[in-house]
Design an enzyme around this catalytic site. Structure first.
Site, short mmCIF file in Angstrom:
data_model
loop_
_atom_site.label_atom_id
_atom_site.label_comp_id
_atom_site.label_asym_id
_atom_site.label_seq_id
_atom_site.Cartn_x
_atom_site.Cartn_y
_atom_site.Cartn_z
N ASP A 27 0.82 -1.22 0.00
CA ASP A 27 0.00 0.00 0.00
C ASP A 27 0.85 1.26 0.00
OD1 ASP A 27 -2.40 -1.65 0.32
OD2 ASP A 27 -1.77 -1.88 2.40
N HIS A 87 -4.12 -1.85 -6.93
CA HIS A 87 -3.38 -0.64 -7.27
C HIS A 87 -4.38 0.42 -7.71
CE1 HIS A 87 0.74 -2.79 -8.06
NE2 HIS A 87 0.31 -2.86 -6.81
#
Length: 446
Positions: free
Chosen positions: A21, A49
């Site tokens: 992340d 993503h």
């Protein structure tokens, strides 16, 4: 005969240096302007993503981020585990948005398949663990990798040999259903339904399946620039992360070669993506932690602010992320493992307005000082962070595109990260948009 090689393109590997992340998707999207191909080399649809272009938000879980660029070829390498159901759902979403996907998406014939029994095992296993659960996404990633290592996995190429596929599927289900019913106390997975669903994907997949290794070699030899897109982060790597609180694949730079079928000499620039603070999803040690939604003892107000301003919720699961200060000692471990060429600091703007910003530069463990994250979850869990404090900045960094326009305090904070890490900062991301980026060293032109 001359030993001089043909002129090759420049290849860049994008790697997360933390627990995932870090903002890799936006960076990959930015770099794709300078690449002819983007390659996914590990993981599955367990990591999302997020790309924001204009007013449009797109979350990609399996397909490389380069798909948003109309002339770029996207490859899914042999190191990925592939759910056909998830793949075609994602393809459908992108095609509904007007993107041509299937003519530009190439899948390795050696890619391992995720099938319904992998998902069933994943859920049953986490349920049985109870409070000791790892915190998987429940998408069958780990069980699929287990089958691969056990040499019983079904691969994409097996779909084109129905008789062999059906026999192997029956054997696999005998094993997995025994585990599901006798050990986990769960319902078995139906053979006929699983076979029918798998075969329904075969013809749809066939035009996209190819020898990815050979295709990448040819592309490189012709002078094309290749971009290798990692998923998750170094500290979640199955070998080098905080085991057992890790993912099921190697998400370090070295696996870009093995997971796509190129040689290590093909990896010229390794860009490490590092958030200006740290986050983690699920269980596992986190030395610089401030906030955990599920832990009453971790409710620091600054940690809560980081989570809220940074919108720290999993793009795939929606789970709140744990937050903490940037851990430069952990970053040094990632630099060592990945041989990073440079860093990209993301989400700097989330720190705007804080009175004091802290940087973890080491730990105290059993009375000894360490300047790098130790190996093993047990040791990491006992680490007490050593911090350096920096004055915050009153102005905003959001959307800034030039280094000299950053507040002086922000510049000093970033320079200290460079000093501790021992690597240059190549890029700074100051917002979610593609152009909200400060470029200091171009990975494709290094």
């Amino acid at each position: 005969m001359s030993s001089k090689r043909q002129t090759k393109g420049c290849n860049v590997v994008v790697i997360g240096t933390q627990w995932g992340d870090e903002g890799k998707g936006k960076v990959v999207d930015w770099l794709t302007d300078h690449a002819q191909a983007v390659v996914r080399f590990q993981g599955g649809h367990n990591a999302g993503h997020t790309l924001i272009i204009g007013d449009k938000k797109t979350i990609l879980r399996l397909i490389p981020s380069g798909i948003m660029h109309k002339t770029v070829i996207c490859y899914i390498g042999n190191g990925v585990v592939l759910s056909p159901e998830a793949l075609f759902k994602e393809i459908g979403e992108l095609e509904a948005a007007g993107l041509d996907v299937q003519s530009r998406l190439k899948i390795s014939e050696a890619t391992t398949l995720i099938l319904p029994y992998h998902v069933a095992i994943d859920h049953a296993r986490e349920k049985k663990r109870g409070e000791a659960k790892i915190g998987t996404t429940g998408r069958g990633i780990g069980p699929a990798y287990e089958d691969k290592v056990a040499r019983r996995a079904l691969r994409v190429q097996d779909l084109f040999y129905p008789e062999k596929f059906s026999e192997q599927l029956r054997e696999n289900l005998e094993y997995h259903n025994f585990m599901l019913t006798n050990y986990y106390g769960a319902e078995p997975v139906n053979y006929e339904k699983t076979l029918s669903e798998a075969m329904s994907y075969a013809e749809r997949l066939k035009p996209m399946v190819m020898d990815v290794s050979s295709a990448l070699y040819a592309a490189e030899q012709s002078g094309q620039n290749l971009l290798f897109e990692g998923a998750q982060g170094t500290l979640l790597d199955i070998d080098h992360g905080t085991y057992p609180y890790v993912t099921s694949s190697n998400c370090v730079a070295g696996n870009a070669a093995a997971g796509s079928g190129v040689g290590p000499d093909s990896l010229q620039y390794i860009l490490g993506i590092t958030k200006a603070y740290c986050t983690r999803v699920g269980a596992g040690p986190f030395p610089s932690e401030l906030y955990d939604h599920d832990n009453p003892a971790k409710q620091d107000l600054i940690g809560i602010r980081l989570a809220e301003v940074g919108k720290e919720f999993g793009s795939v699961t929606g789970r709140p992320r744990r937050t903490g200060w940037l851990d430069a000692a952990a970053l040094k471990r990632s630099i060592q493992i990945n041989s990073l060429s440079g860093l990209c600091i993301t989400k700097l703007d989330v720190l705007d307005g804080l009175e004091t910003i802290r940087l973890c530069v080491g730990y105290t463990l059993d009375g000894k000082k360490l300047d790098m994250l130790p190996r093993g979850a047990e040791s990491v869990a006992r680490c007490e962070p050593i911090y350096e404090d920096f004055p915050g900045w009153k102005g905003t960094t959001f959307g800034i595109r030039e280094w000299d326009k950053l507040p002086v305090e922000a510049q000093k904070f970033l320079r200290r990260i460079e000093e501790v890490a021992g690597k240059p900062i190549a890029m700074v991301s100051t917002g979610p948009e593609r152009d909200e980026t400060i470029l200091l060293q171009h990975p494709f032109q290094d």
